[in-house]
Design a protein around this motif. Sequence first.
Motif, mmCIF file in Angstrom:
data_model
loop_
_atom_site.group_PDB
_atom_site.id
_atom_site.type_symbol
_atom_site.label_atom_id
_atom_site.label_comp_id
_atom_site.label_asym_id
_atom_site.label_seq_id
_atom_site.Cartn_x
_atom_site.Cartn_y
_atom_site.Cartn_z
ATOM 1 N N CYS A 54 0.839 -1.205 0.000
ATOM 2 C CA CYS A 54 0.000 0.000 0.000
ATOM 3 C C CYS A 54 0.873 1.254 0.000
ATOM 4 C CB CYS A 54 -0.928 -0.001 1.203
ATOM 5 S SG CYS A 54 -2.105 1.354 1.097
ATOM 6 N N LYS B 83 -0.277 4.419 0.358
ATOM 7 C CA LYS B 83 -0.909 5.568 1.012
ATOM 8 C C LYS B 83 -0.544 5.636 2.494
ATOM 9 C CE LYS B 83 -5.220 6.166 -1.568
ATOM 10 N NZ LYS B 83 -6.672 6.083 -1.411
ATOM 11 N N VAL C 223 -1.760 5.996 6.335
ATOM 12 C CA VAL C 223 -2.930 5.426 6.994
ATOM 13 C C VAL C 223 -4.128 6.381 7.012
ATOM 14 C CG1 VAL C 223 -3.789 4.578 9.212
ATOM 15 C CG2 VAL C 223 -1.573 3.823 8.368
ATOM 16 N N ASN D 215 -5.081 8.419 4.981
ATOM 17 C CA ASN D 215 -5.729 8.600 3.677
ATOM 18 C C ASN D 215 -6.400 7.329 3.157
ATOM 19 O OD1 ASN D 215 -5.250 11.320 3.178
ATOM 20 N ND2 ASN D 215 -3.162 10.916 2.478
ATOM 21 N N MET D 216 -6.367 6.273 3.993
ATOM 22 C CA MET D 216 -6.885 4.987 3.500
ATOM 23 C C MET D 216 -8.402 4.886 3.658
ATOM 24 S SD MET D 216 -4.204 2.155 4.972
ATOM 25 C CE MET D 216 -2.455 2.231 4.576
ATOM 26 N N THR D 217 -9.005 4.222 2.665
ATOM 27 C CA THR D 217 -10.414 3.854 2.821
ATOM 28 C C THR D 217 -10.479 2.654 3.777
ATOM 29 O OG1 THR D 217 -10.344 2.210 1.053
ATOM 30 C CG2 THR D 217 -10.838 4.477 0.398
ATOM 31 N N GLU E 102 -8.961 -0.353 2.153
ATOM 32 C CA GLU E 102 -7.496 -0.314 2.108
ATOM 33 C C GLU E 102 -6.901 -0.604 3.488
ATOM 34 O OE1 GLU E 102 -6.910 2.932 -1.532
ATOM 35 O OE2 GLU E 102 -7.330 3.634 0.506
ATOM 36 N N MET E 103 -7.576 -0.116 4.517
ATOM 37 C CA MET E 103 -7.146 -0.383 5.892
ATOM 38 C C MET E 103 -7.147 -1.887 6.150
ATOM 39 S SD MET E 103 -6.596 2.251 8.074
ATOM 40 C CE MET E 103 -7.445 2.297 9.662
ATOM 41 N N GLU F 4 -6.920 -4.259 3.982
ATOM 42 C CA GLU F 4 -5.846 -4.857 3.181
ATOM 43 C C GLU F 4 -4.490 -4.669 3.893
ATOM 44 O OE1 GLU F 4 -4.148 -7.029 0.452
ATOM 45 O OE2 GLU F 4 -6.335 -6.800 0.647
ATOM 46 N N ALA F 5 -4.278 -3.460 4.392
ATOM 47 C CA ALA F 5 -3.018 -3.140 5.078
ATOM 48 C C ALA F 5 -2.881 -3.987 6.341
ATOM 49 C CB ALA F 5 -2.975 -1.653 5.424
ATOM 50 N N ASN G 149 -1.646 1.713 14.969
ATOM 51 C CA ASN G 149 -2.765 1.697 14.020
ATOM 52 C C ASN G 149 -3.718 0.534 14.270
ATOM 53 O OD1 ASN G 149 -1.800 3.895 12.633
ATOM 54 N ND2 ASN G 149 -0.594 2.669 11.212
#
Lengths: 177, 177
Positions: free
Chosen positions: A67, A69, A71, A73-75, A78-79, A81-82, A116
């Motif tokens: 990823c 981006k 954190v 800025n993540m949707t 995406e979060m 996925e991360a 996070n």
Amino acid sequence: MGRKGLVHIYTGDGKGKTTAAIGLGVRACGDNMKVLMVQFLKSRDTCELHSLKKLEPEFTVLRGFSCKKFVWNMTEEEMEEARKEATEIFLNVKNLVLQNKYDLVILDELIGVLTNGFIKEDDVIAMIKDKPQETELVLTGRNAGKRLIEAADYVSDIKAVKHPYQEGISARKGIEF
Amino acid sequence: MGRKGLVHIYTGDGKGKTTAAIGLGVRACGDNMKVLMVQFLKSRDTCELHSLKKLEPEFTVLRGFSCKKFVWNMTEEEMEEARKEATEIFLNVKNLVLQNKYDLVILDELIGVLTNGFIKEDDVIAMIKDKPQETELVLTGRNAGKRLIEAADYVSDIKAVKHPYQEGISARKGIEF
């Protein structure tokens, strides 16, 4: 009996956490220690990688975070996925540590990953407790929590007394990344 | 117009000042910057030197300090000798900086040299003011004074929240030196 490996934390809002860990790794591999640095939350090319290549195979860098981006800025997707990626990388690293493959292991930004909520503090503390006696561990990232600090032997809190961000100067190649 | 070089200070009583400077140098030379590290007050072999040799000629280390004692163990005569040496090294380095031979110059323990009264703060501030615009300067050492902090762009204060010295564990090869 082998040497006793200790646990280092570089935390705080100041510049120097990752570079202090890199410098320590450079020193250790000058003493023929096998060094692994795992970079969490980082995917773009950074200049240190080019120099550290010259220290292979004594100094190995592992990445695997896709990823690009930050954190904040993540949707939500995406979060998720991360989180999956961070967990996977952590499990791999934990295995490498437990298998005693490296003398010094740097987990760069692992504390950020914790903060996070991507991985659990309990799992990190367990890794510290279960690590081979001689392994030296280095964790970096802002806002190290109390329990992590208790589990460490060295804790350096790096405070930004002054930083050019404050003057509006943004990250520079070769210096910040 | 070239890049604007800034001034970094790593100070405080915590572990990580020298290693943060080394890590920054390693990063910078990965961006094809020419790096010079000058180590003041250090004469014994340290492990990082062995790794940094592999980064030559991009990363150069300069020493020249012959005294093997810590300042608090020096006789008055040894102090005078150390003062002479530190002054000479500083003048050499200042010339290298002014001649624009390096993109990033690390003056490791220069702040210690200042605090010991071996060189003058005025001379260091003058060097910072007179340096070529594009040169990046890094100073390390405990107890950076107000004027030095004012003259710098980055100041990281590294606080020892925890250090195994406190537990009676002494400096270890590959980790502290």
